[in-house]
Design a protein around this motif. Structure first.
Motif, PDB file in Angstrom:
ATOM      1  N   SER B 190       0.774  -1.154   0.019  1.00 18.04           N
ATOM      2  CA  SER B 190      -0.136   0.016  -0.088  1.00 18.04           C
ATOM      3  C   SER B 190       0.954   1.424  -0.090  1.00 18.04           C
ATOM      4  N   MET B 191       1.899   1.260   0.771  1.00 21.58           N
ATOM      5  CA  MET B 191       2.876   2.366   0.945  1.00 21.58           C
ATOM      6  C   MET B 191       3.649   2.673  -0.586  1.00 21.58           C
ATOM      7  N   MET B 192       3.865   1.696  -1.370  1.00 24.69           N
ATOM      8  CA  MET B 192       4.366   1.764  -2.678  1.00 24.69           C
ATOM      9  C   MET B 192       3.157   2.570  -3.327  1.00 24.69           C
ATOM     10  N   GLN B 193       2.140   2.047  -3.482  1.00 21.41           N
ATOM     11  CA  GLN B 193       1.208   2.428  -4.182  1.00 21.41           C
ATOM     12  C   GLN B 193       0.808   3.821  -3.636  1.00 21.41           C
ATOM     13  N   ASN B 194       0.951   4.261  -2.645  1.00 23.14           N
ATOM     14  CA  ASN B 194       0.542   5.688  -2.082  1.00 23.14           C
ATOM     15  C   ASN B 194       1.450   6.529  -1.996  1.00 23.14           C
ATOM     16  N   LEU B 195       2.604   6.323  -1.722  1.00 25.25           N
ATOM     17  CA  LEU B 195       3.861   7.334  -1.801  1.00 25.25           C
ATOM     18  C   LEU B 195       4.781   7.112  -2.839  1.00 25.25           C
ATOM     19  N   VAL B 196       4.684   6.210  -3.751  1.00 24.94           N
ATOM     20  CA  VAL B 196       5.572   6.125  -5.089  1.00 24.94           C
ATOM     21  C   VAL B 196       4.530   6.380  -6.206  1.00 24.94           C
ATOM     22  N   VAL B 197       3.798   5.162  -6.391  1.00 19.39           N
ATOM     23  CA  VAL B 197       3.207   5.017  -7.840  1.00 19.39           C
ATOM     24  C   VAL B 197       2.258   6.338  -8.199  1.00 19.39           C
ATOM     25  N   GLN B 198       1.319   6.558  -6.998  1.00 23.64           N
ATOM     26  CA  GLN B 198       0.492   7.631  -7.070  1.00 23.64           C
ATOM     27  C   GLN B 198       0.928   9.123  -7.252  1.00 23.64           C
ATOM     28  N   PRO B 199       2.051   9.275  -6.415  1.00 25.73           N
ATOM     29  CA  PRO B 199       2.743  10.709  -6.749  1.00 25.73           C
ATOM     30  C   PRO B 199       3.332  11.027  -8.344  1.00 25.73           C
ATOM     31  N   ILE B 200       3.908   9.578  -8.682  1.00 25.42           N
ATOM     32  CA  ILE B 200       4.798   9.599 -10.083  1.00 25.42           C
ATOM     33  C   ILE B 200       3.749   9.800 -11.044  1.00 25.42           C
ATOM     34  N   THR B 201       2.542   9.375 -11.005  1.00 25.05           N
ATOM     35  CA  THR B 201       1.496   9.575 -11.876  1.00 25.05           C
ATOM     36  C   THR B 201       0.957  10.855 -11.899  1.00 25.05           C
ATOM     37  N   PHE B 202       0.994  11.656 -10.720  1.00 25.23           N
ATOM     38  CA  PHE B 202       0.328  12.643 -10.503  1.00 25.23           C
ATOM     39  C   PHE B 202       1.180  13.758 -11.089  1.00 25.23           C
ATOM     40  N   LEU B 203       2.448  13.577 -10.922  1.00 22.87           N
ATOM     41  CA  LEU B 203       3.456  14.654 -11.129  1.00 22.87           C
ATOM     42  C   LEU B 203       4.054  14.291 -12.598  1.00 22.87           C
ATOM     43  N   GLY B 204       3.348  13.536 -13.448  1.00 25.61           N
ATOM     44  CA  GLY B 204       4.016  13.093 -14.770  1.00 25.61           C
ATOM     45  C   GLY B 204       3.525  13.854 -15.940  1.00 25.61           C
ATOM     46  N   GLY B 205       2.759  15.123 -15.657  1.00 26.57           N
ATOM     47  CA  GLY B 205       2.312  16.147 -16.621  1.00 26.57           C
ATOM     48  C   GLY B 205       0.966  15.607 -17.529  1.00 26.57           C
ATOM     49  N   THR B 206       0.329  14.985 -16.571  1.00 25.82           N
ATOM     50  CA  THR B 206      -1.070  14.510 -16.899  1.00 25.82           C
ATOM     51  C   THR B 206      -1.958  15.632 -17.371  1.00 25.82           C
ATOM     52  N   PHE B 207      -1.893  16.828 -16.323  1.00 17.94           N
ATOM     53  CA  PHE B 207      -2.696  17.804 -16.085  1.00 17.94           C
ATOM     54  C   PHE B 207      -2.185  19.080 -16.640  1.00 17.94           C
ATOM     55  N   TYR B 208      -0.809  19.054 -16.823  1.00 14.41           N
ATOM     56  CA  TYR B 208      -0.123  20.735 -17.273  1.00 14.41           C
ATOM     57  C   TYR B 208       0.967  20.262 -18.423  1.00 14.41           C
ATOM     58  N   THR B 209       1.324  21.253 -18.805  1.00 11.05           N
ATOM     59  CA  THR B 209       2.139  21.206 -20.098  1.00 11.05           C
ATOM     60  C   THR B 209       3.529  21.623 -19.262  1.00 11.05           C
ATOM     61  N   LEU B 210       4.778  21.288 -19.871  1.00  9.87           N
ATOM     62  CA  LEU B 210       6.012  21.771 -19.132  1.00  9.87           C
ATOM     63  C   LEU B 210       6.352  23.234 -18.890  1.00  9.87           C
ATOM     64  N   ALA B 211       5.606  23.907 -20.067  1.00 11.83           N
ATOM     65  CA  ALA B 211       6.028  25.353 -20.419  1.00 11.83           C
ATOM     66  C   ALA B 211       5.202  26.161 -19.104  1.00 11.83           C
ATOM     67  N   GLN B 212       3.958  25.401 -18.415  1.00  8.03           N
ATOM     68  CA  GLN B 212       3.217  25.940 -17.760  1.00  8.03           C
ATOM     69  C   GLN B 212       3.993  25.960 -16.200  1.00  8.03           C
ATOM     70  N   LEU B 213       4.883  25.350 -16.218  1.00  7.19           N
ATOM     71  CA  LEU B 213       5.643  25.094 -14.654  1.00  7.19           C
ATOM     72  C   LEU B 213       6.758  25.980 -14.433  1.00  7.19           C
ATOM     73  N   PRO B 214       7.053  26.351 -13.165  1.00  7.09           N
ATOM     74  CA  PRO B 214       8.455  27.001 -13.101  1.00  7.09           C
ATOM     75  C   PRO B 214       9.700  26.053 -13.189  1.00  7.09           C
ATOM     76  N   HIS B 215      10.787  26.784 -13.414  1.00 10.39           N
ATOM     77  CA  HIS B 215      11.839  26.174 -14.022  1.00 10.39           C
ATOM     78  C   HIS B 215      12.092  24.851 -12.985  1.00 10.39           C
ATOM     79  N   ALA B 216      12.154  25.039 -11.551  1.00 16.02           N
ATOM     80  CA  ALA B 216      12.566  23.850 -10.699  1.00 16.02           C
ATOM     81  C   ALA B 216      11.544  22.587 -11.030  1.00 16.02           C
ATOM     82  N   TRP B 217      10.255  22.863 -11.069  1.00 20.13           N
ATOM     83  CA  TRP B 217       9.322  21.874 -11.283  1.00 20.13           C
ATOM     84  C   TRP B 217       9.226  21.254 -12.760  1.00 20.13           C
ATOM     85  N   ARG B 218       9.944  22.163 -13.471  1.00 16.75           N
ATOM     86  CA  ARG B 218      10.161  21.458 -14.916  1.00 16.75           C
ATOM     87  C   ARG B 218      11.222  20.419 -15.091  1.00 16.75           C
ATOM     88  N   VAL B 219      12.311  20.824 -14.160  1.00 12.90           N
ATOM     89  CA  VAL B 219      13.380  19.816 -14.133  1.00 12.90           C
ATOM     90  C   VAL B 219      12.785  18.503 -13.507  1.00 12.90           C
TER      91      VAL B 219
END
Lengths: 262, 275
Positions: B190-219
């Motif tokens: 469950s920990m892998m699912q909630n703390l690794v897989v889920q954050p990776i999928t949500f921070l993978g550019g599903t909801f935004y483009t790279l250009a919309q992000l500040p530099h650090a988040w782009r990296v």
């Protein structure tokens, strides 16, 4: 490679069903379960392996069946390296713990087990029906393991181990927690298999059971075989009235005397 | 083999003929079948669940924000996030299949039935991976049909889509297999699912483009393999993305092959599977 006919004609008897040489297993953390164990089980025999919990019985069996990675040593099954597909095909294992696939029905558990050993679907289904009949599981065919009683689950374990008609049947404390009636039935069936040529390796805590069933018995303690012979000769060697007394003496003997009667 | 195996004690029905293992049907195909049967028996959870969850996200986020937010290149927002949501569902499905089938088999020890059989180590790995991939592809097909019905659109670059899908399902299935070997309890899983897989999928550019992000988040986003998975599906569906298709596919397949090598090494050694 010699054919069965050639071997029979040329004289030499069959190779042992199981040969273990210098088997050592040290687990992560440093516990050594097997200390260079040597063991040979003749083909067609009914062989008992007795010892207390932690003596190394299950580690030995796990090593033979590729469930444990040995640290050192050699294991052969009918002359085949134990890790080969041939050796795996020839061994049937009935484990101490009930470990049945919880996603499958009893019928499917048996059929897939046969499939993993190379049987075709028709043959696997036929064999499953046959063994469910033998072990009186036919009306539970579509049930899952968690819907069965403890005794029923044991029957499934037996049936599964026999699905691919193994030449070496390994039974690791198979009747633990099984009622007397079922034990008698199971042993009758296994004795019949042995008579037909299947080698049986049995570990059990029921000493009288081992004495009655096994042609030969080995006593294992702290990862070493400390005595081995027929029940009768063990009784004579130890000057004991029965195998329980032999067992008690062998397990209490100082380490220096180990192997004196093996 | 140093000794010549004796066959005189081996009956002809044993499946060992002339010193060789003989199968009427390949054990590998039986294991693949078992793995597929396993998830089909729980289809409402294994297949329908991820599709319903992703469709709800698409409806709530896509339709609600459609007139307020515009995706890259003027693409409507619901179509923009559809590729990412499909990628999320597919990745989670393939990952979950491998991790649960192996973990449960190890925990309840019925994996011993497979490990003690004549199945080769790589066949066991491949069977679990194939099942995960097939489950993910069924999820993908279901998602794609529903998505096209809801938001419309066409597949602009089918080849990129197919290569991306193949790479991402392999990557996720092998990641699931590795987790299935390494985790020690249901809590770990469950920990892998909630703390690794889920954050990776949500921070993978599903909801935004790279250009919309500040530099650090782009990296940070570009370190995340999920970004390349989303990109390869988005390029396949919409025709363009934040990065070139070759780069997205290269990273997805590179990670997939590294995870496959790692997973195969574990199966070969037996570490984590055997005592």
């Amino acid at each position: 490679m010699t054919s069965p006919e050639t071997t029979a004609r040329s004289g030499p008897g069959p190779q042992p069903s199981l040969t273990v040489r210098g088997l050592r297993k040290t687990y992560k953390g440093g516990f050594t379960a097997l200390h260079g164990l040597d063991l040979e089980i003749p083909a067609g025999s009914f062989f008992g392996l007795l010892g207390p919990n932690g003596a190394g019985k299950t580690t030995l069996i796990g090593s033979v069946c590729n469930l444990v990675i040995p640290t050192a040593g050699e294991i052969r099954v009918f002359g085949f390296d134990h890790d080969s597909r041939e050796a795996r095909r020839l061994v049937g294992l009935c484990e101490q713990d009930v470990n049945l696939d919880r996603f499958l029905s009893i019928f499917e558990i048996l059929v897939y087990h046969a499939g993993y050993h190379g049987l075709g679907r028709r043959e696997a289904r036929q064999r499953a029906r046959e063994l469910m009949d033998v072990f009186r599981l036919s009306d539970k065919a579509s049930n899952r393991a968690n819907e069965l009683s403890g005794g029923m689950r044991r029957r499934v374990l037996f049936a599964r181990a026999l699905m691919h008609r193994p030449s070496l049947l390994i039974l690791d404390e198979p009747t633990a927690g099984v009622d007397v009636e079922l034990r008698v039935e199971l042993w009758e069936y296994i004795r019949g298999l042995n008579t037909d040529g299947t080698t049986v390796l049995l570990t059990t805590h029921y000493l009288e059971e081992a004495e009655e069933l096994c042609e030969e018995i080995a006593l294992i303690r702290s990862g070493r075989i400390v005595a081995r012979d027929t029940a009768e000769r063990l009784r004579l060697d130890f000057g004991a009235a029965d195998i329980a007394e032999v067992y008690a003496q062998a397990m209490a003997a100082p380490e220096a005397q180990w192997g004196a009667t093996a | 083999m140093s000794a010549t195996p004796s066959e005189s004690a081996i009956p002809t029905t044993s499946g060992v003929v002339d010193g060789h293992f003989r199968a009427t049907r390949s054990p590998f195909s039986w294991l693949v079948e078992r793995e597929v049967v396993r998830y089909l028996k729980i289809w409402h959870y294994s297949l329908l669940g991820p599709i319903v969850a992703a469709v709800l996200m698409l409806v709530v986020l896509g339709l609600a924000l459609d007139h307020k937010v515009v995706g890259a290149g003027g693409v409507p927002y619901d179509r923009f996030i559809a590729a990412g949501l499909i990628a999320q569902a597919v990745l989670t499905t393939a990952y979950y299949n491998g991790s649960t089938t192996l973990f449960e088999g190890r925990r309840d020890r019925y994996i011993n039935d497979v490990l003690a059989s004549p199945l080769r180590w790589w066949e066991i790995n491949l069977a679990v991976v194939i099942a995960g991939i097939s489950r993910a592809i069924l999820t993908f097909i279901g998602m794609l049909v529903v998505t096209l019905l809801i938001v419309g659109g066409t597949i602009e670059r089918p080849l990129v889509l197919i290569l991306g899908l193949a790479g991402m399902t392999l990557l996720a299935a092998q990641f699931g297999v590795l987790c299935g070997i390494y985790v020690r309890s249901m809590d770990h899983l469950s920990m892998m699912q909630n703390l690794v897989v889920q954050p990776i999928t949500f921070l993978g550019g599903t909801f935004y483009t790279l250009a919309q992000l500040p530099h650090a988040w782009r990296v940070i986003t570009q370190i995340n393999p999920m970004f390349y998975i989303v990109q390869s599906l988005r390029i396949g569906m919409l025709g363009s993305g934040d990065i070139p298709a070759a780069r997205a596919l290269g990273v997805v397949w590179g990670v997939a092959l590294v995870l496959s090598a790692w997973s195969l090494l574990l199966f070969r050694s037996g570490r984590g599977l055997k005592d």
